[in-house]
Scaffold this motif. Structure first.
Motif, PDB file in Angstrom:
ATOM      1  N   GLU A 302       0.822  -1.206   0.000  1.00 35.28           N
ATOM      2  CA  GLU A 302       0.000   0.000   0.000  1.00 35.28           C
ATOM      3  C   GLU A 302       0.860   1.262   0.000  1.00 35.28           C
ATOM      4  N   ASP A 303       1.968   1.249   0.766  1.00 37.62           N
ATOM      5  CA  ASP A 303       2.868   2.409   0.818  1.00 37.62           C
ATOM      6  C   ASP A 303       3.472   2.690  -0.557  1.00 37.62           C
ATOM      7  N   VAL A 304       3.922   1.627  -1.232  1.00 44.73           N
ATOM      8  CA  VAL A 304       4.533   1.798  -2.550  1.00 44.73           C
ATOM      9  C   VAL A 304       3.493   2.237  -3.568  1.00 44.73           C
ATOM     10  N   ALA A 305       2.286   1.650  -3.493  1.00 45.79           N
ATOM     11  CA  ALA A 305       1.213   2.019  -4.428  1.00 45.79           C
ATOM     12  C   ALA A 305       0.859   3.493  -4.297  1.00 45.79           C
ATOM     13  N   GLU A 306       0.854   3.973  -3.050  1.00 44.01           N
ATOM     14  CA  GLU A 306       0.528   5.385  -2.823  1.00 44.01           C
ATOM     15  C   GLU A 306       1.598   6.305  -3.414  1.00 44.01           C
ATOM     16  N   LYS A 307       2.864   5.927  -3.282  1.00 42.90           N
ATOM     17  CA  LYS A 307       3.949   6.752  -3.820  1.00 42.90           C
ATOM     18  C   LYS A 307       3.974   6.740  -5.345  1.00 42.90           C
ATOM     19  N   CYS A 308       3.655   5.580  -5.936  1.00 45.60           N
ATOM     20  CA  CYS A 308       3.736   5.437  -7.399  1.00 45.60           C
ATOM     21  C   CYS A 308       2.425   5.787  -8.100  1.00 45.60           C
ATOM     22  N   HIS A 309       1.351   5.961  -7.318  1.00 48.91           N
ATOM     23  CA  HIS A 309       0.021   6.227  -7.881  1.00 48.91           C
ATOM     24  C   HIS A 309      -0.442   5.090  -8.780  1.00 48.91           C
ATOM     25  N   TYR A 310      -0.150   3.861  -8.338  1.00 46.48           N
ATOM     26  CA  TYR A 310      -0.615   2.669  -9.029  1.00 46.48           C
ATOM     27  C   TYR A 310      -1.547   1.895  -8.100  1.00 46.48           C
ATOM     28  N   HIS A 311      -2.308   0.970  -8.707  1.00 49.79           N
ATOM     29  CA  HIS A 311      -3.114   0.064  -7.888  1.00 49.79           C
ATOM     30  C   HIS A 311      -2.190  -0.955  -7.225  1.00 49.79           C
ATOM     31  N   ILE A 312      -2.613  -1.467  -6.071  1.00 47.27           N
ATOM     32  CA  ILE A 312      -1.805  -2.445  -5.332  1.00 47.27           C
ATOM     33  C   ILE A 312      -1.504  -3.673  -6.186  1.00 47.27           C
ATOM     34  N   SER A 313      -2.475  -4.112  -6.993  1.00 51.02           N
ATOM     35  CA  SER A 313      -2.266  -5.301  -7.824  1.00 51.02           C
ATOM     36  C   SER A 313      -1.156  -5.068  -8.853  1.00 51.02           C
ATOM     37  N   THR A 314      -1.037  -3.826  -9.346  1.00 50.66           N
ATOM     38  CA  THR A 314       0.041  -3.501 -10.292  1.00 50.66           C
ATOM     39  C   THR A 314       1.397  -3.567  -9.605  1.00 50.66           C
ATOM     40  N   ILE A 315       1.472  -3.061  -8.380  1.00 50.18           N
ATOM     41  CA  ILE A 315       2.718  -3.136  -7.613  1.00 50.18           C
ATOM     42  C   ILE A 315       3.091  -4.583  -7.367  1.00 50.18           C
ATOM     43  N   SER A 316       2.093  -5.402  -7.032  1.00 53.09           N
ATOM     44  CA  SER A 316       2.339  -6.821  -6.781  1.00 53.09           C
ATOM     45  C   SER A 316       2.901  -7.507  -8.031  1.00 53.09           C
ATOM     46  N   ARG A 317       2.303  -7.223  -9.197  1.00 53.87           N
ATOM     47  CA  ARG A 317       2.802  -7.810 -10.451  1.00 53.87           C
ATOM     48  C   ARG A 317       4.218  -7.331 -10.754  1.00 53.87           C
ATOM     49  N   THR A 318       4.467  -6.063 -10.478  1.00 58.10           N
ATOM     50  CA  THR A 318       5.772  -5.479 -10.795  1.00 58.10           C
ATOM     51  C   THR A 318       6.879  -6.098  -9.947  1.00 58.10           C
ATOM     52  N   ILE A 319       6.607  -6.308  -8.673  1.00 55.82           N
ATOM     53  CA  ILE A 319       7.624  -6.838  -7.755  1.00 55.82           C
ATOM     54  C   ILE A 319       7.835  -8.332  -7.941  1.00 55.82           C
ATOM     55  N   ASN A 320       6.794  -9.027  -8.369  1.00 53.16           N
ATOM     56  CA  ASN A 320       6.862 -10.481  -8.495  1.00 53.16           C
ATOM     57  C   ASN A 320       7.985 -10.914  -9.446  1.00 53.16           C
ATOM     58  N   ALA A 321       8.860 -11.809  -8.957  1.00 53.51           N
ATOM     59  CA  ALA A 321       9.952 -12.404  -9.753  1.00 53.51           C
ATOM     60  C   ALA A 321      10.939 -11.367 -10.289  1.00 53.51           C
ATOM     61  N   LYS A 322      11.054 -10.217  -9.605  1.00 52.38           N
ATOM     62  CA  LYS A 322      12.033  -9.186 -10.012  1.00 52.38           C
ATOM     63  C   LYS A 322      13.145  -9.136  -8.959  1.00 52.38           C
ATOM     64  N   TYR A 323      14.358  -8.837  -9.431  1.00 56.38           N
ATOM     65  CA  TYR A 323      15.529  -8.854  -8.549  1.00 56.38           C
ATOM     66  C   TYR A 323      16.371  -7.605  -8.759  1.00 56.38           C
ATOM     67  N   TYR A 324      17.110  -7.237  -7.720  1.00 56.97           N
ATOM     68  CA  TYR A 324      18.052  -6.122  -7.841  1.00 56.97           C
ATOM     69  C   TYR A 324      19.453  -6.591  -7.449  1.00 56.97           C
ATOM     70  N   MET A 325      20.460  -5.952  -8.032  1.00 59.27           N
ATOM     71  CA  MET A 325      21.841  -6.278  -7.705  1.00 59.27           C
ATOM     72  C   MET A 325      22.428  -5.150  -6.862  1.00 59.27           C
ATOM     73  N   PHE A 326      23.062  -5.525  -5.756  1.00 59.57           N
ATOM     74  CA  PHE A 326      23.678  -4.556  -4.849  1.00 59.57           C
ATOM     75  C   PHE A 326      24.930  -5.190  -4.269  1.00 59.57           C
ATOM     76  N   HIS A 327      26.070  -4.514  -4.407  1.00 62.46           N
ATOM     77  CA  HIS A 327      27.356  -5.059  -3.945  1.00 62.46           C
ATOM     78  C   HIS A 327      27.631  -6.440  -4.555  1.00 62.46           C
ATOM     79  N   ASN A 328      27.315  -6.575  -5.842  1.00 66.08           N
ATOM     80  CA  ASN A 328      27.560  -7.817  -6.597  1.00 66.08           C
ATOM     81  C   ASN A 328      26.774  -9.019  -6.076  1.00 66.08           C
ATOM     82  N   GLU A 329      25.744  -8.765  -5.306  1.00 68.93           N
ATOM     83  CA  GLU A 329      24.841  -9.819  -4.852  1.00 68.93           C
ATOM     84  C   GLU A 329      23.446  -9.514  -5.388  1.00 68.93           C
ATOM     85  N   VAL A 330      22.674 -10.574  -5.645  1.00 61.90           N
ATOM     86  CA  VAL A 330      21.334 -10.403  -6.202  1.00 61.90           C
ATOM     87  C   VAL A 330      20.289 -10.774  -5.158  1.00 61.90           C
ATOM     88  N   TYR A 331      19.273  -9.910  -4.994  1.00 56.06           N
ATOM     89  CA  TYR A 331      18.228 -10.108  -3.997  1.00 56.06           C
ATOM     90  C   TYR A 331      16.855  -9.902  -4.637  1.00 56.06           C
TER      91      TYR A 331
END
Length: 406
Positions: A302-331
């Motif tokens: 809900e916090d992210v949806a409010e900042k991005c002005h998207y529906h919660i379901s869109t945020i859920s789809r966006t985050i699902n199976a997505k990864y970021y790299m930080f200090h040569n590690e993937v999370y």
């Protein structure tokens, strides 16, 4: 008496996804590895889609991290984040975390009610929510219970009721007694077994058998001079061969290939923009973590949806199976989402403090869950013994009696 028919029109506003919008959402759900496979396939099969000359093919595989694919519990939490029903997060999380490898609950209903200190109606409400998730049959107590859930979901009510009421007769295939008890013909009895065979006694077995897969991050996060830099990890660079299209545009098959390439690039661009927007919002919320290695701040969909002005379901789809790299590690990107305890404290802060307390405890007299909860007050963190018990299980930390060293 003369009857008169009148028509009273009513107006109802509805919203339907067209095929184009549905395809766009499908691309949004895909992870980096899936996108990579689709691109490789399209480049080989579609004559109009080309990698630009300045793009290095090796960039596709700069980092190929081997890790487990998304788990059953991952998918259940994603589905949970999209429902509109009211529920107690602690109760539903406790149920999900207690599922075994086959997706079955490993305690009795009475034990769950005792552990969670809730009544039967509250337990059954949350159990019903869990059992409404895909794959249907998850959250059952055993394979028999799972088949019953699937029969009910398929609206095979007659077979469901007979299996529930006469389990032994059905399992022993005592067809004569079933026919006599329920006044059924042989054909109707056979139909019950057909309905049962249409169900999977172990609907979550695909998760247990998942093989390892390649993880390709979508976002690269780095820190330079106390500034957080966020950029796409795979900034795919394509071009459409317009000259070739002009030469063959009268060919309906070639026209279809061109539309396919154009449509995919349009959706890929929208997907990448959405992922970057959501990643920026998450990193901005968790900047203390990236800059100073602070504990993660409480942050929900809900916090992210409010900042991005998207529906919660869109945020859920966006985050699902997505990864970021930080200090040569993937999370997983979803790791930046942190639930709140009932007092508003970050669960990440509580878990870190718990880890610290347990690492430094007297091994001959390890801390009980209540003692950990009491000790957390010194860290200005407040939660109940039940919350400690839940987090301890999530962190795979044994109970005090199992941590004791003689």
């Amino acid at each position: 008496m003369k009857q008169k028919m009148t028509i009273n029109p009513t107006y109802k506003q509805t919203f339907q996804l067209n095929l184009k919008m549905q395809k766009s959402l499908d691309v949004l759900k895909l992870g980096g590895a899936d996108i990579h496979q689709i691109i490789q396939s399209l480049i080989q099969s579609n004559p109009f889609l080309e990698l630009k000359e300045n793009y290095q093919e090796t960039d596709f595989n700069h980092l190929e991290n081997i890790a487990q694919t998304h788990t059953l519990k991952d998918d259940l939490y994603v589905q949970l984040s999209a429902i509109k029903q009211d529920y107690n997060e602690m109760i539903i999380a406790y149920l999900i975390e207690s599922l075994d490898q086959r997706g079955f609950l490993n305690l009795s209903a009475e034990q769950y009610m005792s552990d969670l200190q809730i009544d039967r109606s509250t337990f059954e409400k949350h159990l019903h929510i869990l059992q409404s998730f895909e794959p249907i049959g998850v959250g059952a107590f055993d394979s028999y219970d799972s088949i019953c859930i699937q029969l009910k979901h398929k609206h095979l009510d007659k077979s469901y009721k007979i299996l529930r009421k006469s389990k032994e007769l059905v399992l022993s295939k005592n067809n004569k007694k079933i026919a006599s008890k329920y006044h059924m013909t042989k054909k109707e009895v056979n139909k019950i077994y057909e309905d049962i065979r249409s169900c999977n006694p172990f609907p979550c077995e695909n998760y247990a058998n998942e093989s390892e897969s390649i993880i390709i991050p979508d976002v690269d996060i780095s820190v330079h001079n106390n500034n957080i830099i966020i950029q796409p990890y795979n900034d795919y660079s394509f071009s459409l061969n317009e000259k070739l299209y002009e030469a063959v545009k009268d060919n309906p098959d070639m026209k279809e290939y061109f539309q396919e390439a154009h449509f995919f690039l349009d959706n890929l661009s929208k997907r990448n923009q959405t992922v970057m927007l959501v990643a920026n919002a998450l990193v901005n919320i968790q900047k203390g973590y990236f800059l100073y290695n602070d504990e993660l701040t409480s942050c929900t969909l809900e916090d992210v949806a409010e900042k991005c002005h998207y529906h919660i379901s869109t945020i859920s789809r966006t985050i699902n199976a997505k990864y970021y790299m930080f200090h040569n590690e993937v999370y997983p990107l979803k790791n930046l989402l942190v639930s709140k305890s009932s007092t508003g404290d970050s669960s990440d802060a509580i878990k870190k403090a718990m880890q610290l307390l347990i690492e430094n405890e007297d091994k001959s007299h390890p801390l009980s869950d209540q003692e950990i909860a009491d000790a957390l007050v010194d860290f200005d963190l407040h939660c109940s013994r039940r919350v400690i018990n839940k987090y301890r299980k999530i962190m795979h930390i044994p109970a005090s009696s199992q941590r004791k060293h003689k």
